[in-house]
Design a protein around this motif. Structure first.
Motif, PDB file in Angstrom:
ATOM      1  N   ILE A 131      -2.406 -29.639 -36.357  1.00 42.45           N
ATOM      2  CA  ILE A 131      -2.259 -28.162 -36.567  1.00 42.45           C
ATOM      3  C   ILE A 131      -3.165 -28.535 -35.117  1.00 42.45           C
ATOM      4  O   ILE A 131      -3.271 -27.065 -34.197  1.00 42.45           O
ATOM      5  CB  ILE A 131      -3.362 -27.530 -37.523  1.00 42.45           C
ATOM      6  N   ASN A 132      -4.057 -29.324 -35.195  1.00 43.99           N
ATOM      7  CA  ASN A 132      -5.411 -28.890 -34.062  1.00 43.99           C
ATOM      8  C   ASN A 132      -4.575 -29.953 -32.323  1.00 43.99           C
ATOM      9  O   ASN A 132      -5.445 -30.162 -31.712  1.00 43.99           O
ATOM     10  CB  ASN A 132      -6.935 -29.754 -34.130  1.00 43.99           C
ATOM     11  N   LEU A 133      -3.506 -30.354 -32.508  1.00 42.36           N
ATOM     12  CA  LEU A 133      -2.727 -30.966 -31.116  1.00 42.36           C
ATOM     13  C   LEU A 133      -3.177 -30.578 -29.704  1.00 42.36           C
ATOM     14  O   LEU A 133      -3.685 -31.203 -29.040  1.00 42.36           O
ATOM     15  CB  LEU A 133      -1.162 -31.349 -31.789  1.00 42.36           C
ATOM     16  N   ASP A 134      -2.496 -29.234 -29.631  1.00 41.63           N
ATOM     17  CA  ASP A 134      -2.286 -28.433 -28.592  1.00 41.63           C
ATOM     18  C   ASP A 134      -3.610 -28.257 -28.124  1.00 41.63           C
ATOM     19  O   ASP A 134      -4.452 -28.289 -26.575  1.00 41.63           O
ATOM     20  CB  ASP A 134      -2.049 -27.382 -28.966  1.00 41.63           C
ATOM     21  N   LYS A 135      -4.888 -28.271 -29.142  1.00 34.63           N
ATOM     22  CA  LYS A 135      -6.455 -27.529 -29.074  1.00 34.63           C
ATOM     23  C   LYS A 135      -6.843 -29.176 -27.764  1.00 34.63           C
ATOM     24  O   LYS A 135      -7.709 -29.397 -26.742  1.00 34.63           O
ATOM     25  CB  LYS A 135      -7.330 -27.884 -29.292  1.00 34.63           C
ATOM     26  N   ILE A 136      -6.374 -30.562 -28.883  1.00 39.39           N
ATOM     27  CA  ILE A 136      -7.034 -31.796 -28.266  1.00 39.39           C
ATOM     28  C   ILE A 136      -6.444 -31.893 -27.660  1.00 39.39           C
ATOM     29  O   ILE A 136      -7.379 -32.063 -26.150  1.00 39.39           O
ATOM     30  CB  ILE A 136      -6.786 -32.308 -29.803  1.00 39.39           C
ATOM     31  N   LYS A 137      -5.399 -32.019 -26.659  1.00 37.09           N
ATOM     32  CA  LYS A 137      -4.814 -32.125 -25.275  1.00 37.09           C
ATOM     33  C   LYS A 137      -5.045 -31.359 -24.512  1.00 37.09           C
ATOM     34  O   LYS A 137      -5.354 -32.078 -23.260  1.00 37.09           O
ATOM     35  CB  LYS A 137      -2.959 -31.580 -25.488  1.00 37.09           C
ATOM     36  N   LYS A 138      -5.055 -30.287 -24.807  1.00 34.90           N
ATOM     37  CA  LYS A 138      -6.385 -29.483 -23.261  1.00 34.90           C
ATOM     38  C   LYS A 138      -7.212 -29.946 -23.127  1.00 34.90           C
ATOM     39  O   LYS A 138      -8.010 -29.768 -21.269  1.00 34.90           O
ATOM     40  CB  LYS A 138      -6.161 -27.706 -23.963  1.00 34.90           C
ATOM     41  N   ILE A 139      -8.217 -30.223 -24.535  1.00 36.52           N
ATOM     42  CA  ILE A 139      -9.414 -30.510 -23.486  1.00 36.52           C
ATOM     43  C   ILE A 139      -9.181 -31.995 -23.009  1.00 36.52           C
ATOM     44  O   ILE A 139      -9.381 -32.584 -22.190  1.00 36.52           O
ATOM     45  CB  ILE A 139     -10.198 -30.839 -24.915  1.00 36.52           C
ATOM     46  N   ALA A 140      -8.579 -32.803 -23.034  1.00 39.02           N
ATOM     47  CA  ALA A 140      -7.995 -34.130 -22.979  1.00 39.02           C
ATOM     48  C   ALA A 140      -7.970 -34.491 -21.399  1.00 39.02           C
ATOM     49  O   ALA A 140      -8.351 -34.698 -20.562  1.00 39.02           O
ATOM     50  CB  ALA A 140      -6.827 -34.861 -23.772  1.00 39.02           C
ATOM     51  N   LYS A 141      -7.004 -32.675 -21.429  1.00 34.79           N
ATOM     52  CA  LYS A 141      -6.729 -32.837 -20.133  1.00 34.79           C
ATOM     53  C   LYS A 141      -8.015 -32.277 -18.338  1.00 34.79           C
ATOM     54  O   LYS A 141      -7.785 -32.939 -18.137  1.00 34.79           O
ATOM     55  CB  LYS A 141      -5.447 -31.842 -19.841  1.00 34.79           C
ATOM     56  N   LYS A 142      -9.159 -31.446 -19.618  1.00 36.69           N
ATOM     57  CA  LYS A 142     -10.041 -31.599 -18.583  1.00 36.69           C
ATOM     58  C   LYS A 142     -10.716 -31.757 -17.863  1.00 36.69           C
ATOM     59  O   LYS A 142     -11.100 -32.635 -17.584  1.00 36.69           O
ATOM     60  CB  LYS A 142     -10.650 -30.133 -19.713  1.00 36.69           C
ATOM     61  N   HIS A 143     -10.938 -33.393 -19.302  1.00 36.90           N
ATOM     62  CA  HIS A 143     -11.894 -33.703 -18.960  1.00 36.90           C
ATOM     63  C   HIS A 143     -10.689 -35.334 -18.464  1.00 36.90           C
ATOM     64  O   HIS A 143     -11.343 -36.332 -18.048  1.00 36.90           O
ATOM     65  CB  HIS A 143     -12.723 -34.990 -20.569  1.00 36.90           C
TER      66      HIS A 143
END
Length: 273
Positions: A237-249
């Motif tokens: 359920i948190n996949l999209d949030k984690i991908k967004k944070i990974a892209k940011k960093h």
């Protein structure tokens, strides 16, 4: 069961033992040894690089428990042959890592020895530790970055050939800002020091869970130690949030397995030097 696992089992009644560090009353205490001819050979790295890496591998333990490193205690066994210039170079490596992560070196011990042996304790603070025991059934498993280069570089060093000073084997690359931001959305984590397959064994034991791999992972990747990438689990359920944070960093994510009922053991030989 290897000797390390057997020895640790002698203290298995202590529930604090079993993570990258010990979480007690809001603090995490982590300790690593970095010994000549066990973890490194002096011909492979400069004294500054040795000291720097010895700090970084311990700081990594604090980060993956979602803790902010504050203080360090150093225990250094120093050969009698070392000159004042050697000692300054060694100290510069410790200070470089401490400055990078805003850590205060508060003491320790020095002794004379036949070879260079370093033990470091890092004291960190956290209000929400991430442990190895949090993996739940159906969680996804992920590791950051790329794996395999450290095993190749170690093999090159054993052939008495040089490797790049930018190698992760010499200078591990940590991602604290990524991890601290992603930590609310993950269920368990640890760093990859012994190799992916061996860390998965530890996760399996701590969380009483097995793993279903989406694709076969080659031994050259799964058994490469000294990588210090981050292995973690999370609810889909948190996949999209984690991908967004990974892209940011600018952190590469590798989602490779799902947690299932069962146990996981690897038949691979440990390539951790």
């Amino acid at each position: 069961m290897n000797k390390e696992e057997y020895f640790i089992k002698q203290f298995s009644n202590n529930k604090i033992i079993g993570d990258d560090g010990a979480f007690i009353d809001g603090f995490v205490y982590s300790m690593d040894a970095f010994f000549e001819n066990v973890h490194f050979k002096k011909e492979w790295m400069s004294l500054k690089q040795i000291a720097y890496k010895s700090m970084i591998v311990n700081i990594s333990d604090a980060i993956v428990m979602n803790a902010i490193p504050l203080y360090a205690l150093l225990s250094v066994a120093i050969p009698k042959s070392y000159t004042n210039e050697d000692l300054k170079e060694l100290a510069d490596g410790f200070k470089k890592a401490a400055k990078k992560f805003n850590i205060q070196i508060i003491g320790g011990d020095t002794i004379s020895n036949e070879k260079l042996d370093i033990s470091i304790t890092i004291i960190s603070k956290t209000s929400n530790p991430v442990l190895r025991s949090g993996v739940k059934k159906n969680d996804l498993l992920c590791y950051t970055g790329t794996l395999g280069s450290c095993k190749k570089d170690l093999e090159t060093l054993f052939e008495n050939k040089p490797i790049s000073e930018k190698s992760k084997f010499i200078k591990p690359k940590l991602n604290p800002n990524f991890f601290y931001e992603v930590s609310p959305f993950i269920t368990a984590s640890m760093d990859i020091s012994d190799g992916l397959f061996f860390e998965l064994e530890k996760l399996s034991k701590a969380s009483n869970i097995g793993f279903e791999f989406f694709n076969e992972i080659d031994d050259s990747i799964g058994s490469s130690g000294e990588e210090y990438e981050i292995l973690f689990s999370f609810d889909e359920i948190n996949l999209d949030k984690i991908k967004k944070i990974a892209k940011k960093h600018k952190v590469k994510l590798n989602i490779f397995a799902k947690a299932i009922k069962g146990k996981y053991r690897t038949a691979c030989k440990n390539h951790h030097f």
